[in-house]
Design a protein around this motif. Structure first.
Motif, mmCIF file in Angstrom:
data_model
loop_
_atom_site.group_PDB
_atom_site.id
_atom_site.type_symbol
_atom_site.label_atom_id
_atom_site.label_comp_id
_atom_site.label_asym_id
_atom_site.label_seq_id
_atom_site.Cartn_x
_atom_site.Cartn_y
_atom_site.Cartn_z
ATOM 1 N N TRP A 1 0.832 -1.206 0.000
ATOM 2 C CA TRP A 1 0.000 0.000 0.000
ATOM 3 C C TRP A 1 0.869 1.260 0.000
ATOM 4 N N ASN B 1 -9.417 3.733 -1.225
ATOM 5 C CA ASN B 1 -8.815 4.077 0.058
ATOM 6 C C ASN B 1 -9.689 3.614 1.221
ATOM 7 N N LYS C 1 -0.883 2.613 -3.479
ATOM 8 C CA LYS C 1 -1.550 3.892 -3.242
ATOM 9 C C LYS C 1 -1.163 4.906 -4.313
ATOM 10 N N HIS D 1 -9.284 -0.033 1.770
ATOM 11 C CA HIS D 1 -8.025 -0.294 2.473
ATOM 12 C C HIS D 1 -8.166 -0.004 3.961
ATOM 13 N N ASP D 2 -8.762 1.135 4.306
ATOM 14 C CA ASP D 2 -8.902 1.508 5.713
ATOM 15 C C ASP D 2 -9.796 0.526 6.468
#
Length: 669
Positions: A130, A183, A168, A186-187
């Motif tokens: 990432w 995003n 990213k 991913h979080d």
């Protein structure tokens, strides 16, 4: 004089490769003519197809008698292909959520070994993470930056070096409009979902080979690396309405419908269309998505799979199918390949929706394995000791170029997948089995003569090796009885005495032979057509034999009778007993015998899998065998699902033992 011989050899090789190029180009041209005939709805399409496949088989047979240097061949496939460019010789892996796990590093080293075998320094390994913070605490990561737009540094361990790139940064540069959704995933910890997404973007931008980080190479991998081709042709596929539609096929996965490995050249438009659909899907994802929720992750994956399956056989085909259908080197040979563990599979098929619970044998194997691993605190000093914990088994198949570190089932569509599993014990077994796969593969690589295309398969099969136990071996292979040696047949005859009381029957035989020679003439040689020798796959060491067949096959054999006359009554009574209980569609095992060094190590499981496969081919409904009541094998057979269907007590007064007739019902499995 030596110079003249060398010149002659060079000329002969040039003529050989010239003929190869003429044949391969003729095949490719005829394949295109076949597609054209389908487009034009030509009535001769079937004849074109038949001619093409006969031509392909003729070339395969010709190659088997030739000594080709494949590095000089323009292509190894009978259909139009493109080779990866030098700048596309990339092996991409995606990993998120911290430093790299040990199985991933082991898999990377095994791919390094395959690359070294083909001696091609153009290949580069790329790890996509990432961002740099993900690897801050990983001692193998070195922050160096680099010339690449997304390069962060290098990942080094042992002799391995991978370039580390940022997912990213890639998403911000190539999918800025969708970055907020990416995003958020991913979080929220949906790393597997993002891996599904980024594999398409990476291969579109850079080309090469994407593979899941837990993918290990197998024997044909070196052949692919030496000549990395992808199909590249238009073809016609019949839709559900019976209409022929044109598609361009120009990329590959590994096997069937699996998504864990992709090979394509950069800017592939079919991959781009899948990525576009994913972008549409991501724009509809809820902002309040749950954190690491299995049901939500499955929901997202199913939408991806719905799009993926539209391309199967249209814009891509598997490397496995391409090899078997069109490789000019394909020789139709199967071999035992590590598959899974009995009872360790899914019970629900996501494709058909059919629920298939574990049968009794699978359930027993499952419980035993879980109990043993729990007792060992799920930690093994030697990964190969897993074979002592549960029933590890192999399947006969055409070997693939790679395998994921994942339990497979010998029942189609019920393979283990983490995203589909709701069984924590099964998840843990899969991790331990992955370690077993790595260790088994590593032993085979270190043994040498492993990679196809680098050394011949014939050489690989006779490589000598000393084994302490079966857990360190790959598998067994079966050789037809008429191809076994006289030495091994002598060993077979001796083994018979370890599973029966035939010393008593053989004494005083009418031929006056010693007991072993008598058994060879009485119970080995007449049944060679039904006999299979059992051998260690790596060392070719003789391990035992099995005699089995359908009732019709046994009826066709007229075996002699060499025992002394007073044994005829016993034999006739035994034959009457067996025939009374046998059905016409039974598959009978008259003898199975293993050397003591092969017992208790899972060999019989492989033998029984082969017997079941042969029984199914004969459309038999049961597998039937006899065993003495005092034998330890009786409990083993019953644990595997055999049931007692009759007891023969005629010999109780002679041997102080009874014979049990057992049946394994195939229709219930």
């Amino acid at each position: 004089m030596a110079t003249i011989n060398l010149d002659v050899e060079t000329i002969e090789n040039n003529i050989l490769h010239g003929e190869f190029e003429q044949r391969i180009n003729s095949l490719k041209l005829n394949f295109l003519k076949l597609q054209q005939s389908i487009k034009e709805k030509n009535q001769d399409s079937e004849e074109y197809k038949k001619h093409f496949h006969l031509q392909l088989e003729a070339m395969r047979e010709w190659i088997s008698r030739s000594n080709l240097d494949i590095s000089r061949c323009s292509s190894l496939f009978a259909v139009p292909t493109q080779q990866l460019g030098e700048d596309e010789k990339l092996i991409h892996r995606v990993w998120m959520g911290g430093g790299l796990p040990e199985p991933t590093k082991s898999a990377m080293l095994q791919w390094d070994a395959a690359i070294q075998a083909v001696n091609d320094n153009a290949y580069k390994s790329i790890i996509w993470v990432w961002d740099e913070d993900q690897l801050r605490t990983d001692s193998h990561y070195v922050s160096t930056g680099g010339a690449g737009e997304f390069t962060l540094g290098q990942y080094r361990f042992g002799d391995h070096v991978s370039h580390v790139n940022s997912l990213k940064m890639l998403a911000l540069a190539k999918a800025e409009d969708y970055f907020s959704a990416v995003n958020l995933l991913h979080d929220k910890g949906y790393f597997a979902t993002l891996s599904d997404y980024f594999r398409f973007m990476i291969v579109i931008e850079f080309g090469g080979m994407y593979m899941d980080s837990d993918t290990i190479p197998y024997k044909p991998a070196a052949l692919f690396l030496a000549k990395p081709e992808v199909p590249d042709y238009s073809h016609y596929v019949q839709n559900d309405a019976g209409e022929w539609q044109c598609h361009h096929l120009d990329w590959m996965n590994l096997f069937l419908d699996e998504t864990g490995l992709i090979v394509a050249r950069k800017n592939n438009q079919s991959l781009r269309s899948i990525l576009d659909k994913l972008h549409e899907q991501y724009m509809r994802l809820p902002q309040d998505m749950p954190y690491k929720n299995r049901e939500f992750e499955l929901f997202v994956f199913e939408q991806l799979y719905d799009e993926w399956k539209l391309h199967i056989g249209c814009s891509f085909m598997s490397h496995d199918e391409l090899t078997q259908a069109y490789s000019v080197l394909f020789d139709h040979q199967t071999e035992p390949v590590l598959c899974g563990m009995r009872g360790m599979r899914l019970s629900h098929d996501i494709i058909t929706g059919i629920h298939l619970p574990l049968d009794e044998q699978e359930g027993q194997s499952y419980d035993r394995c879980i109990a043993n691993l729990t007792q060992a605190d799920w930690t093994l000093d030697n990964a190969l000791d897993l074979a002592l914990m549960g029933d590890v088994y192999y399947v006969d198949e055409v070997p693939r170029m790679a395998y994921p570190l994942q339990l497979r089932s010998d029942i189609e569509h019920y393979h283990y997948y983490n995203v589909l599993s709701t069984d924590e014990h099964l998840d843990r077994v899969n991790q331990v089995f992955g370690d077993f796969m790595i260790a088994s593969n590593q032993q085979a690589i270190e043994r040498g003569l492993f990679w196809h295309g680098v050394t011949s398969r014939a050489e690989a099969n006779i490589q000598p090796h000393n084994h302490n136990r079966l857990t360190a071996r790959e598998a067994v292979r079966f050789i037809p009885g008429d191809q076994t040696s006289e030495t091994d047949r002598h060993e077979m005859a001796k083994l018979i005495f370890e599973t029966s009381y035939l010393e008593y029957c053989s004494a005083g035989n009418v031929l006056g032979l010693n007991l072993t020679e008598l058994q060879k003439k009485q119970n080995i040689e007449p049944y060679l057509s039904l006999l299979k020798g059992i051998y260690d796959y790596s060392s070719s060491e003789f391990m035992g034999f099995v005699i089995s067949g359908s009732c019709a096959q046994y009826d066709a054999i007229k075996a002699p009778y060499y025992y002394r006359d007073d044994m005829k009554a016993v034999d006739n009574a035994y034959d009457d007993f067996v025939l009374t209980h046998l059905r016409d569609d039974d598959y009978f095992i008259s003898t199975v015998a293993l050397k003591s060094s092969a017992r208790g190590q899972g060999v019989f499981s492989q033998v029984f899998n082969r017997v079941k496969k042969d029984a199914q081919a004969k459309q038999c409904s049961r597998v039937v065998l006899t065993v003495y009541e005092s034998s330890e094998a009786l409990a083993i057979y019953q644990k595997m699902g055999f049931e007692v269907i009759g007891t023969f007590d005629y010999v109780q007064d002679i041997f102080f033992d009874n014979v049990q007739l057992l049946a394994y019902n195939m229709t219930d499995r």
